[in-house]
Design a protein around this motif. Structure first.
Motif, PDB file in Angstrom:
ATOM      1  N   LEU A 298       0.816  -1.209   0.000  1.00  0.00           N
ATOM      2  CA  LEU A 298       0.000   0.000   0.000  1.00  0.00           C
ATOM      3  C   LEU A 298       0.847   1.254   0.000  1.00  0.00           C
ATOM      4  O   LEU A 298       0.324   2.355  -0.050  1.00  0.00           O
ATOM      5  CB  LEU A 298      -0.925   0.007   1.231  1.00  0.00           C
ATOM      6  CG  LEU A 298      -1.902  -1.166   1.307  1.00  0.00           C
ATOM      7  CD1 LEU A 298      -2.775  -1.032   2.554  1.00  0.00           C
ATOM      8  CD2 LEU A 298      -2.778  -1.233   0.065  1.00  0.00           C
ATOM      9  N   ASN A 299       2.153   1.107   0.038  1.00  0.00           N
ATOM     10  CA  ASN A 299       3.059   2.242   0.053  1.00  0.00           C
ATOM     11  C   ASN A 299       3.071   2.920  -1.309  1.00  0.00           C
ATOM     12  O   ASN A 299       3.100   2.270  -2.350  1.00  0.00           O
ATOM     13  CB  ASN A 299       4.466   1.757   0.416  1.00  0.00           C
ATOM     14  CG  ASN A 299       5.421   2.895   0.707  1.00  0.00           C
ATOM     15  OD1 ASN A 299       5.614   3.785  -0.109  1.00  0.00           O
ATOM     16  ND2 ASN A 299       6.027   2.844   1.879  1.00  0.00           N
ATOM     17  N   GLU A 300       3.074   4.266  -1.308  1.00  0.00           N
ATOM     18  CA  GLU A 300       3.078   5.002  -2.575  1.00  0.00           C
ATOM     19  C   GLU A 300       4.328   4.735  -3.397  1.00  0.00           C
ATOM     20  O   GLU A 300       4.358   4.956  -4.612  1.00  0.00           O
ATOM     21  CB  GLU A 300       2.956   6.506  -2.306  1.00  0.00           C
ATOM     22  CG  GLU A 300       4.109   7.079  -1.502  1.00  0.00           C
ATOM     23  CD  GLU A 300       3.931   8.554  -1.182  1.00  0.00           C
ATOM     24  OE1 GLU A 300       4.869   9.153  -0.641  1.00  0.00           O
ATOM     25  OE2 GLU A 300       2.861   9.105  -1.475  1.00  0.00           O
ATOM     26  N   ASP A 301       5.373   4.214  -2.764  1.00  0.00           N
ATOM     27  CA  ASP A 301       6.596   3.883  -3.504  1.00  0.00           C
ATOM     28  C   ASP A 301       6.389   2.714  -4.453  1.00  0.00           C
ATOM     29  O   ASP A 301       7.238   2.424  -5.292  1.00  0.00           O
ATOM     30  CB  ASP A 301       7.727   3.539  -2.529  1.00  0.00           C
ATOM     31  CG  ASP A 301       8.161   4.747  -1.701  1.00  0.00           C
ATOM     32  OD1 ASP A 301       7.913   5.873  -2.159  1.00  0.00           O
ATOM     33  OD2 ASP A 301       8.722   4.542  -0.614  1.00  0.00           O
ATOM     34  N   LEU A 302       5.258   2.010  -4.327  1.00  0.00           N
ATOM     35  CA  LEU A 302       5.003   0.839  -5.164  1.00  0.00           C
ATOM     36  C   LEU A 302       4.246   1.181  -6.436  1.00  0.00           C
ATOM     37  O   LEU A 302       3.600   0.344  -7.034  1.00  0.00           O
ATOM     38  CB  LEU A 302       4.213  -0.204  -4.373  1.00  0.00           C
ATOM     39  CG  LEU A 302       5.034  -1.001  -3.356  1.00  0.00           C
ATOM     40  CD1 LEU A 302       4.138  -1.899  -2.546  1.00  0.00           C
ATOM     41  CD2 LEU A 302       6.108  -1.815  -4.031  1.00  0.00           C
ATOM     42  N   ILE A 303       4.307   2.428  -6.861  1.00  0.00           N
ATOM     43  CA  ILE A 303       3.629   2.821  -8.092  1.00  0.00           C
ATOM     44  C   ILE A 303       4.087   1.914  -9.234  1.00  0.00           C
ATOM     45  O   ILE A 303       5.274   1.712  -9.456  1.00  0.00           O
ATOM     46  CB  ILE A 303       3.931   4.298  -8.420  1.00  0.00           C
ATOM     47  CG1 ILE A 303       3.288   5.211  -7.376  1.00  0.00           C
ATOM     48  CG2 ILE A 303       3.431   4.658  -9.813  1.00  0.00           C
ATOM     49  CD1 ILE A 303       3.660   6.661  -7.501  1.00  0.00           C
ATOM     50  N   GLY A 304       3.125   1.389  -9.980  1.00  0.00           N
ATOM     51  CA  GLY A 304       3.453   0.492 -11.083  1.00  0.00           C
ATOM     52  C   GLY A 304       3.307  -0.966 -10.717  1.00  0.00           C
ATOM     53  O   GLY A 304       3.258  -1.821 -11.580  1.00  0.00           O
ATOM     54  N   ASP A 305       3.225  -1.282  -9.430  1.00  0.00           N
ATOM     55  CA  ASP A 305       2.996  -2.651  -8.994  1.00  0.00           C
ATOM     56  C   ASP A 305       1.567  -2.783  -8.477  1.00  0.00           C
ATOM     57  O   ASP A 305       0.669  -2.090  -8.952  1.00  0.00           O
ATOM     58  CB  ASP A 305       4.033  -3.066  -7.945  1.00  0.00           C
ATOM     59  CG  ASP A 305       5.386  -3.405  -8.569  1.00  0.00           C
ATOM     60  OD1 ASP A 305       5.395  -3.995  -9.655  1.00  0.00           O
ATOM     61  OD2 ASP A 305       6.414  -3.072  -7.976  1.00  0.00           O
ATOM     62  N   LEU A 306       1.338  -3.641  -7.513  1.00  0.00           N
ATOM     63  CA  LEU A 306      -0.018  -4.004  -7.105  1.00  0.00           C
ATOM     64  C   LEU A 306      -0.322  -3.435  -5.718  1.00  0.00           C
ATOM     65  O   LEU A 306       0.438  -3.635  -4.777  1.00  0.00           O
ATOM     66  CB  LEU A 306      -0.141  -5.527  -7.089  1.00  0.00           C
ATOM     67  CG  LEU A 306       0.193  -6.179  -8.438  1.00  0.00           C
ATOM     68  CD1 LEU A 306       0.517  -7.641  -8.272  1.00  0.00           C
ATOM     69  CD2 LEU A 306      -0.964  -5.992  -9.404  1.00  0.00           C
ATOM     70  N   THR A 307      -1.446  -2.720  -5.611  1.00  0.00           N
ATOM     71  CA  THR A 307      -1.748  -2.008  -4.369  1.00  0.00           C
ATOM     72  C   THR A 307      -3.105  -2.400  -3.796  1.00  0.00           C
ATOM     73  O   THR A 307      -3.775  -1.592  -3.169  1.00  0.00           O
ATOM     74  CB  THR A 307      -1.711  -0.484  -4.595  1.00  0.00           C
ATOM     75  OG1 THR A 307      -2.642  -0.147  -5.640  1.00  0.00           O
ATOM     76  CG2 THR A 307      -0.326  -0.027  -4.988  1.00  0.00           C
ATOM     77  N   HIS A 308      -3.526  -3.632  -3.996  1.00  0.00           N
ATOM     78  CA  HIS A 308      -4.819  -4.080  -3.492  1.00  0.00           C
ATOM     79  C   HIS A 308      -4.835  -4.066  -1.957  1.00  0.00           C
ATOM     80  O   HIS A 308      -3.907  -4.554  -1.308  1.00  0.00           O
ATOM     81  CB  HIS A 308      -5.122  -5.495  -3.993  1.00  0.00           C
ATOM     82  CG  HIS A 308      -5.249  -5.577  -5.478  1.00  0.00           C
ATOM     83  ND1 HIS A 308      -4.167  -5.424  -6.314  1.00  0.00           N
ATOM     84  CD2 HIS A 308      -6.331  -5.775  -6.275  1.00  0.00           C
ATOM     85  CE1 HIS A 308      -4.564  -5.539  -7.575  1.00  0.00           C
ATOM     86  NE2 HIS A 308      -5.867  -5.747  -7.577  1.00  0.00           N
ATOM     87  N   ASP A 309      -5.912  -3.529  -1.398  1.00  0.00           N
ATOM     88  CA  ASP A 309      -6.093  -3.448   0.045  1.00  0.00           C
ATOM     89  C   ASP A 309      -6.790  -4.717   0.522  1.00  0.00           C
ATOM     90  O   ASP A 309      -7.984  -4.911   0.281  1.00  0.00           O
ATOM     91  CB  ASP A 309      -6.940  -2.219   0.385  1.00  0.00           C
ATOM     92  CG  ASP A 309      -7.138  -2.041   1.879  1.00  0.00           C
ATOM     93  OD1 ASP A 309      -6.742  -2.930   2.657  1.00  0.00           O
ATOM     94  OD2 ASP A 309      -7.714  -1.003   2.270  1.00  0.00           O
TER      95      ASP A 309
END
Length: 236
Positions: A43-54
């Motif tokens: 969920l970290n904003e540094d993971l832009i481009g990967d997967l951010t499912h909560d």
């Protein structure tokens, strides 16, 4: 020995959840260093481009499995831990942890396992917790979800073993991660914790990497349904 630990990892596609910090980040970095293509979830904003499912949201486990697509390695580190004394824990806090740590985790693992079984190869590693063996009064709901997770690991491992797929757990002890930073900032609490660890120190995320790599490798083909405890002897 390093070659043995990482046999068959190069060229594989891996999904690492909870990869924005702590153990998940250490595992993701090491898998990449060993030649795997790693999809990072967090969920970290540094993971832009990967997967951010909560994973606290209904349906997120299935959605994450679909978004990642077929992978050969799943290392599931993401979880929700709410520290509240057992007498003050609310139903909402329990439900949030059960949703993320059990219901959606099960859905994610189930979704990842299906193509692994079809292909005849796969490695699934779930991150457990010392809490499943030694539950803390302020983390009973979390501890219960991790104990339930181990039941899933045992059952799923038996079901998919004949297809060349393994399912195992790494069980960290007290690890110096951002999640534990606030509690461990209290010197008295930290001293009490270390006093329970025969190794005489807190663990680091990197301490959990070797066991995880082994269970991700081809060398672990005959290890399934098991727990590798990485706790400096705390559970002894």
């Amino acid at each position: 020995m390093d070659t043995y630990l990482t046999a068959g990892i190069a060229g594989r596609t891996a999904l690492v959840t909870g990869a924005s910090s702590g153990i998940g980040l250490a595992v993701a970095r090491t898998l990449e260093e060993r030649g795997a293509t790693v999809l990072r979830h967090g969920l970290n904003e540094d993971l832009i481009g990967d997967l951010t499912h909560d994973l606290t949201q209904t349906g997120s486990g299935d959605a994450l499995a679909r978004a990642a697509g077929p992978v050969e390695i799943l290392v599931h580190c993401a979880s929700v831990q709410i520290r509240t004394d057992w007498s003050a824990t609310t139903d909402a806090e329990v439900e949030r942890q059960v949703r993320a740590n059990l219901i959606e985790s099960y859905a994610l693992v189930r979704g990842a396992l299906r193509p692994m079984v079809t292909r005849g190869y796969g490695r699934v590693v779930l991150m457990g917790s010392i809490q499943q063996h030694r539950p803390h009064a302020a983390m009973l709901a979390y501890a219960a979800t991790k104990a339930a997770q181990q039941t899933l690991v045992s059952g799923l491992a038996r079901e998919v073993a004949s297809a060349g797929v393994t399912v195992n757990t790494v069980v960290p002890g007290t690890i110096a991660t951002p999640r534990n930073e606030h509690a461990l900032a209290d010197p008295d609490y930290q001293r009490d914790v270390i006093a329970q660890i025969p190794a005489g120190r807190l663990g680091t995320p990197e301490d959990c990497v070797a066991a995880t790599l082994l269970l991700c490798s081809e060398s672990s083909a005959y290890i399934t349904g098991q727990q590798i405890v990485v706790d400096g002897g705390m559970s002894l």
